[in-house]
Motif scaffolding. Structure first.
Motif, PDB file in Angstrom:
ATOM      1  N   VAL A 102      44.268  21.451  39.788  1.00  0.00           N
ATOM      2  CA  VAL A 102      44.107  22.847  40.191  1.00  0.00           C
ATOM      3  C   VAL A 102      42.671  23.106  40.642  1.00  0.00           C
ATOM      4  O   VAL A 102      42.435  23.722  41.689  1.00  0.00           O
ATOM      5  CB  VAL A 102      44.496  23.796  39.041  1.00  0.00           C
ATOM      6  CG1 VAL A 102      44.088  25.228  39.367  1.00  0.00           C
ATOM      7  CG2 VAL A 102      45.997  23.723  38.775  1.00  0.00           C
ATOM      8  N   ILE A 103      41.698  22.627  39.871  1.00  0.00           N
ATOM      9  CA  ILE A 103      40.287  22.836  40.219  1.00  0.00           C
ATOM     10  C   ILE A 103      39.964  22.162  41.550  1.00  0.00           C
ATOM     11  O   ILE A 103      39.248  22.728  42.399  1.00  0.00           O
ATOM     12  CB  ILE A 103      39.367  22.293  39.111  1.00  0.00           C
ATOM     13  CG1 ILE A 103      39.597  23.041  37.797  1.00  0.00           C
ATOM     14  CG2 ILE A 103      37.907  22.380  39.523  1.00  0.00           C
ATOM     15  CD1 ILE A 103      39.305  24.515  37.856  1.00  0.00           C
ATOM     16  N   ALA A 104      40.513  20.961  41.767  1.00  0.00           N
ATOM     17  CA  ALA A 104      40.266  20.247  43.030  1.00  0.00           C
ATOM     18  C   ALA A 104      40.856  21.012  44.216  1.00  0.00           C
ATOM     19  O   ALA A 104      40.221  21.111  45.284  1.00  0.00           O
ATOM     20  CB  ALA A 104      40.862  18.841  42.960  1.00  0.00           C
ATOM     21  N   GLU A 105      42.038  21.570  44.050  1.00  0.00           N
ATOM     22  CA  GLU A 105      42.653  22.316  45.139  1.00  0.00           C
ATOM     23  C   GLU A 105      41.931  23.638  45.391  1.00  0.00           C
ATOM     24  O   GLU A 105      41.840  24.111  46.534  1.00  0.00           O
ATOM     25  CB  GLU A 105      44.132  22.566  44.840  1.00  0.00           C
ATOM     26  CG  GLU A 105      44.984  21.298  44.821  1.00  0.00           C
ATOM     27  CD  GLU A 105      44.974  20.537  46.145  1.00  0.00           C
ATOM     28  OE1 GLU A 105      44.533  21.097  47.175  1.00  0.00           O
ATOM     29  OE2 GLU A 105      45.391  19.370  46.154  1.00  0.00           O
ATOM     30  N   ALA A 117      37.204  29.783  33.315  1.00  0.00           N
ATOM     31  CA  ALA A 117      38.339  30.418  32.627  1.00  0.00           C
ATOM     32  C   ALA A 117      39.690  29.987  33.186  1.00  0.00           C
ATOM     33  O   ALA A 117      40.736  30.417  32.678  1.00  0.00           O
ATOM     34  CB  ALA A 117      38.212  31.938  32.718  1.00  0.00           C
ATOM     35  N   VAL A 118      39.697  29.154  34.210  1.00  0.00           N
ATOM     36  CA  VAL A 118      40.963  28.672  34.761  1.00  0.00           C
ATOM     37  C   VAL A 118      41.606  27.718  33.754  1.00  0.00           C
ATOM     38  O   VAL A 118      40.983  26.776  33.281  1.00  0.00           O
ATOM     39  CB  VAL A 118      40.752  27.957  36.105  1.00  0.00           C
ATOM     40  CG1 VAL A 118      42.047  27.288  36.570  1.00  0.00           C
ATOM     41  CG2 VAL A 118      40.268  28.947  37.159  1.00  0.00           C
ATOM     42  N   ALA A 119      42.854  27.976  33.426  1.00  0.00           N
ATOM     43  CA  ALA A 119      43.547  27.171  32.417  1.00  0.00           C
ATOM     44  C   ALA A 119      44.903  26.734  32.927  1.00  0.00           C
ATOM     45  O   ALA A 119      45.498  27.372  33.799  1.00  0.00           O
ATOM     46  CB  ALA A 119      43.716  27.975  31.127  1.00  0.00           C
ATOM     47  N   VAL A 120      45.371  25.618  32.391  1.00  0.00           N
ATOM     48  CA  VAL A 120      46.748  25.167  32.600  1.00  0.00           C
ATOM     49  C   VAL A 120      47.356  25.015  31.215  1.00  0.00           C
ATOM     50  O   VAL A 120      46.841  24.273  30.385  1.00  0.00           O
ATOM     51  CB  VAL A 120      46.797  23.840  33.369  1.00  0.00           C
ATOM     52  CG1 VAL A 120      48.235  23.319  33.424  1.00  0.00           C
ATOM     53  CG2 VAL A 120      46.254  24.022  34.781  1.00  0.00           C
TER      54      VAL A 120
END
Length: 580
Positions: free
Chosen positions: A11-14, A32-35
């Motif tokens: 997700v971070i790479a995209e 704060a981005v979470a999976v």
């Protein structure tokens, strides 16, 4: 192998690719981005909040970000679908091969599966139990001991360097009471009637101490004034009590790395040094405290005292460290003790206290904050009460202790493994009911039995397959055709296995070992659910006529057993291979 970490990295790479393509502004904070697992498994295998947390700083609608991110994620070979829900939540479904590959990873890594480096080698000191050395440990100490030891195991598994520490409260008046109580048992050992007056410790556990004193002193202390024997008996009795406490802890499977003495702080300059350090920070002053809130006691009078300006570090009021008569308060040696821990180079301190220490939390955190310059965080876990029941009635007395149920009473009645697991079936700040009948009950309502039964079932099916000539060693199972694990119920069980590495990190970061017990119950429940479905759906049974299919299904069962064993090890519980 942490699938949630891997997918978060995707997700971070995209998101970075979207910045490069001009679809997102540069400089966005993705911390704060979470999976995470979705709240409802029907929504997908994983969910990310990326669009929701980035919308405002990006100046874009959450759904616009989610739609663009979904198109990119759907091109990854691990992702079968990426669907936007609601205002911008993004649900992901993974290809079956991802789950099947996780079974292989568990079997190859064994109980190392889920081990984390999130602690990054930081040094953490966990002080727990720290019971007064005046008698055997009681059931309240049991819970604190189990929580502390399980937390130590959890943090070590997650990459911290852990020191288990016991603070011996041997500097207060209670050890004088112990010495006087032991003296009466010494008189008893010499054939005299003991005078167990009010205020002394009445338990039978002091009888051996009296006998040991007789063996050492004979009759030489009889009729001698207290001043002649108090110091010697205090040290002798404390040493015997600490030996008893060490044996109690060993019965529970707890072993400390360090025992620190409160008494050793007095007369050594350590208390003075800690207070002078605070004084150098302009945090010590002479002053008069406000009267207690609420109804002021009749004997209260304003007195000038030496105070610690704890309000400068988050406390509600400043705290006295020296009384008006020049004696140290109880708080002063505790400050010195924690200063000692800071000086020993720990990066984090954790104290596990009884619920009656609630008023101590802010002042102790303030002291550590001041003495470490804010570098060393202190987390204080308060352990709520344990209520004992047997035959539906409260269980309260122990003749040996005199007034309470001891640790040994509990362990002897139900065993250390059951005791430890049950003590972790509630969060530490919630009261816990310990029913001696229910904790031995063989039912789904007993989490100890339910988890151990799952492990026993797995071992039974391994033995059955082996008896049928199927190789069930981990290396062989890891090489099985795991693509045969394609049923939705099987994939759902693997998805629960995938949560283990994430659960370890979440529990460790929050200092919450009870999460491991909760997870194991859920994993066991999923295993039992799949097993029971096999009663009606033959294709879901673990042992099949085809050896290759059997190996694939046994591989899944074995992977569950590996994780159960790993989790139980953190709790300090021995897995059961066969139910009797």
């Amino acid at each position: 192998m942490n699938l949630f970490t891997e997918l978060r990295s995707l997700v971070i790479a995209e998101l970075a690719a979207m910045v490069a393509a001009g679809e997102l502004p540069a400089g966005l904070d993705t911390t704060a981005v979470a999976v995470e697992p979705p709240r409802d498994p029907a929504h997908g295998d994983m969910a990310t909040n990326a669009a929701m947390v980035l919308a405002k700083p990006a100046g874009l609608a959450p759904r616009a970000i989610a739609d663009a991110l979904a198109r990119r994620l759907a091109t990854d070979p691990r992702v079968s679908s990426a669907e936007v829900a609601g205002p911008g939540f993004l649900n992901l479904r993974l290809q079956p091969g991802v789950w099947q590959g996780l079974v292989k990873a568990v079997l190859e890594q064994g109980t190392e599966f889920g081990r984390s480096t999130v602690g990054a080698g930081a040094k953490v000191n966990i002080e727990f139990v720290s019971a007064n050395p005046t008698g055997p440990m009681h059931v309240g100490h049991v819970r604190g001991a189990v929580v502390g030891d399980a937390l130590a195991n959890l943090l070590a598994f997650a990459g911290w360097q852990v020191t288990r520490e016991y603070y011996i409260n041997d500097g207060g008046a209670q050890v004088d009471v112990l010495a006087r109580s032991a003296y009466e048992r010494y008189r008893e050992a010499n054939g005299l009637e003991p005078e167990i007056r009010e205020g002394l410790y009445p338990g039978d556990y002091l009888i051996p101490v009296g006998e040991a004193l007789k063996a050492k002193y004979g009759t030489s202390l009889l009729d001698r004034p207290e001043a002649d024997w108090l110091v010697d008996l205090r040290e002798f009795s404390t040493a015997m009590m600490m030996e008893m406490i060490r044996e109690d802890l060993a019965a529970l499977g707890v072993r400390m790395d360090v025992f620190s003495s409160e008494k050793a702080l007095y007369g050594t300059g350590q208390i003075e040094a800690a207070i002078e350090t605070l004084r150098g920070l302009d945090l010590i002053y002479e002053g008069v405290l406000e009267p207690p809130k609420g109804k002021t006691p009749e004997d209260w009078e304003p007195r000038e005292q030496t105070l610690f300006r704890s309000t400068a570090h988050g406390d509600d009021v400043d705290r006295p460290v020296m009384k008006s008569d020049g004696a140290w308060t109880y708080f002063a040696p505790d400050i010195a003790y924690h200063y000692n821990k800071v000086q020993r180079g720990f990066d984090q301190l954790i104290d596990i206290f009884g619920a009656d220490h609630g008023g101590y939390v802010k002042r102790m955190k303030a002291a550590v904050s001041a003495l470490s310059g804010g570098r060393v965080p202190l987390d204080i876990k308060l352990i709520q009460l344990v209520k004992l029941f047997k035959n539906g009635e409260p269980f309260k007395m122990s003749k040996r202790a005199g007034t309470f149920v001891t640790l040994r009473d509990v362990v002897e009645m139900v065993g250390a493994d059951v005791t430890r697991f049950v003590m972790l079936t509630r969060k530490n700040d919630m009261a816990l009911d310990f029913d001696f009948d229910k904790v031995l009950e063989q039912s789904k309502d007993n989490p100890v039995f339910y988890v151990q039964y799952a492990n026993a079932r797995i071992n039974s099916v391994l033995r059955k397959a082996q008896g049928a000539g199927v190789a069930v060693d981990d290396a062989t199972l890891a090489g099985a055709d795991l693509a045969l694990l394609s049923h939705s119920a099987e994939l759902a069980l693997i998805a629960k296995l995938a949560e283990w590495p994430r659960l370890v990190e979440v529990a460790a970061k929050g200092n919450e070992p009870h999460r491991v017990a909760f997870y194991l119950y859920e994993l066991a429940s999923d295993l039992h659910g799949l097993w029971n479905r096999g009663n009606d759906e033959v294709t879901l049974r673990f042992v099949q006529e085809d050896a290759g299919v059997t190996q694939a299904k046994i591989a899944l069962a074995r992977a569950v057993g590996v994780v159960i064993s790993s989790g139980l090890a953190i709790l300090g519980v021995t897995p059961v291979e066969e139910m009797r």
